[in-house]
Scaffold this active site. Sequence first.
Site, mmCIF file in Angstrom:
data_model
loop_
_atom_site.group_PDB
_atom_site.id
_atom_site.type_symbol
_atom_site.label_atom_id
_atom_site.label_comp_id
_atom_site.label_asym_id
_atom_site.label_seq_id
_atom_site.Cartn_x
_atom_site.Cartn_y
_atom_site.Cartn_z
ATOM 1 N N ASP A 138 0.858 -1.171 0.000
ATOM 2 C CA ASP A 138 0.000 0.000 0.000
ATOM 3 C C ASP A 138 0.909 1.240 0.000
ATOM 4 O O ASP A 138 2.135 1.153 0.147
ATOM 5 C CB ASP A 138 -0.953 -0.027 1.204
ATOM 6 C CG ASP A 138 -2.190 0.810 0.951
ATOM 7 O OD1 ASP A 138 -3.246 0.529 1.543
ATOM 8 O OD2 ASP A 138 -2.104 1.756 0.132
HETATM 9 C C1 GLC Z 1 -4.282 4.305 -0.169
HETATM 10 C C2 GLC Z 1 -5.187 3.133 0.187
HETATM 11 C C3 GLC Z 1 -5.276 2.104 -0.904
HETATM 12 C C4 GLC Z 1 -5.117 2.783 -2.245
HETATM 13 C C5 GLC Z 1 -3.686 3.295 -2.315
HETATM 14 C C6 GLC Z 1 -3.397 4.038 -3.630
HETATM 15 O O1 GLC Z 1 -3.610 4.757 0.968
HETATM 16 O O2 GLC Z 1 -4.938 2.455 1.400
HETATM 17 O O3 GLC Z 1 -6.534 1.435 -0.766
HETATM 18 O O4 GLC Z 1 -5.378 1.878 -3.298
HETATM 19 O O5 GLC Z 1 -3.358 4.128 -1.218
HETATM 20 O O6 GLC Z 1 -4.109 5.231 -3.657
#
Ligand code: GLC
Length: 716
Positions: free
Chosen positions: A267
Amino acid sequence: MEKTKLRHLFEQMTFQEKIGQLVQVSPHFLDENPEEGTLTGPLQNVIMAEEDRFVVGSTLNTQTREQAAAIQKRFLEKSRLKIPLLLMADVIHGYRTIFPIPLALGASWNPALIEEMAALSAKEASSEGIQVTFSPMVDLVRDPRWGRVLESTGEDPYLNQVYAEAFVTGYQGTDLEKDHEKIAACVKHFVGYGWAEAGRDYNRVDMSEVELHQNHLPAFQAAIEAGAKLVMTSFNVFNGTPVTANKPLLETVLREQLGFDGVIISDWNAVGELINHGVAEDHTQAAQLAVAAGIDIDMTSYSYIHAQEELAPLQEAIDASVWRVLNLKNDLGLFENPYRGLTEEPIDTEALRGEARKLASQTLVLLENHDQTLPLKADTAIGLVGPFSQSQDVLGSWSLMGDPSQSVTLEAGMKPYARQLQVAPVAETTAISASEWQAIHNVFATSETLVVALGEASRESGEGASKSDITLHPVQIELLKQAHATGKKVVTVLFNGRPLDLRAVKQYSDAVLEAWFPGTEAGNAVADVLFGAVNPSGKLSMSFPYTTGQIPVYYNQIRTGRPLTEETKGYQYVSRYLDIPNEPLYPFGYGKSYATFELREIEQSTTELDPDGEIHFSGLIKNTSNYDGTETIQLYIHDQVATVSRPVKELKKFQKITVPAQSEAPFTFTLIEADLRYIHPDLSNHADPGLFDVFIGTDSLAEKVGTFKLLEGGKG
Ligand code: GLC
């Protein structure tokens, strides 16, 4: 590209180019003048050297087709080996045309609708250069204090499995390489993110292996079996170790047990956050831990870039990750066409909006409707008041490129239906000015029926938006009380991203319609239901607690050794609260219709189920009203005696059936031994012989309709 050619390409790569493939950067680093782009939050002041920029493997959340095309073109010009860039994005419930939030989609009990939504989202996103979506989110959630509950499809492991498959199938289709209107799915967040302690985002997650395998892995399994090309790991620790560095979880559970051989992406900045977690001293150690754990792509923490030399001893893991990333690009056909589904001109969004309206109306849940207050009569003098009467804040969180200014307000949706509509809007969800009160009282005085549009601002749910109290703001309850005090019919419409404590709403309303965040066509979809053009059919996929203090509350609870029952309710020492009931205010699977239905003549085909056989439960559903309507019949089981304590009910089958007014239709459910399996303490997954109760109804309060015995010899 042929595998042999791909392997040849791989063998030409330098170590720096291999590391680069495992790095995902924000698109602004690849823009014409990246120095102008500044990152906020944990990644501010990150400046990338030129040589690091055009070897990266992917970027995320480009804003326009022009930006996507320009970045890919510039990248291919500068990349030595011309390996195309992967463009990923958070296409969660639409790209530019926004559909209802996933928690609303979960209330449709219609996997085909989810699949259609995903396919439409993919079509729009791919036309703007997106090739991968960070969806579906399949986190199991039982705590509505957690802001990201809006991204989930609810509290039930079985329903989440059904939806997970539908999302992936809708996004990916059957030929990802050639069908450029499809995009690769990234199922997330592996694992347990929705189990955050105290419902506080990013907080600790700790659970037993049985809980993990029984309730949290099935939806990931379903997405992986449906072909999901990526898995995103979650921010949280899992049983003490951050998932991003949790090799046993990623290698043994995800790769070996679930059989996932695609790309694992962290993430946002989660690799770098291993430092905050206190398991890495610096970016170098964070990178080493993540690579060793099996994180293929480092999303925007730049730890892999920082640690290049120190990653050399992990060459084998690096090579395996790079090979998976190259294969993902090959599966998408990027080597043949790096621009894939990108179109010169925008696609026809009018058609998409029409679909968005139709889909949204199926996600609304009618919670109350006393004395047939709804549907509204067109010739009634209607007063519309409250913070969501004219609001365009109806897309909900994670609506990516959705433009609120393009969304349909409730007023705009109601106007075509109502002969006389007066509106007294309220600008804020947390305050009502004197002039607004004055206008509200004027509307109260001159209307026959009042529609009170309440809810949460979209910023109150989503990432980093946990709340300690799930009641509406007091000023909204005051507005509702005053509407109720007029003695006129009061219809409350709710726009919110989480289950709420609706005791006051229930008390002061004649009708309550849960609209969630319906998306771009919000006002039209809600008005279609309010005026009866669409008969509501939504069913909650998550319990609405009686109060915050009751959280977590969910239908598939266990009995405990001292259950509260009719027989025990007089005793003190039973599992209960002194101040509230055990039951939620609105249970899982609940939702009303303008029609009325009866289930009749339910029969079971046998009282003994051979492990290789089937048992059928059949009956009739009668529509006893003058409205055509759609009902969702639900079948639950209870395993009377098992090796571990089993839930009082488990959803195992459901059917959404449309029944014309004053007519009836047959239904049949079939159960087999596999439907009865559960996770044993040794993590084996099989059914035990013995007695099973069956419940069939139109919500999780379904009555018991029979019992059968599973005979010896069940499969292991
Ligand atoms: C965010 C979220 C995730 C998302 C990623 C990209 O913090 O936790 O669900 O897909 O970053 O934006």
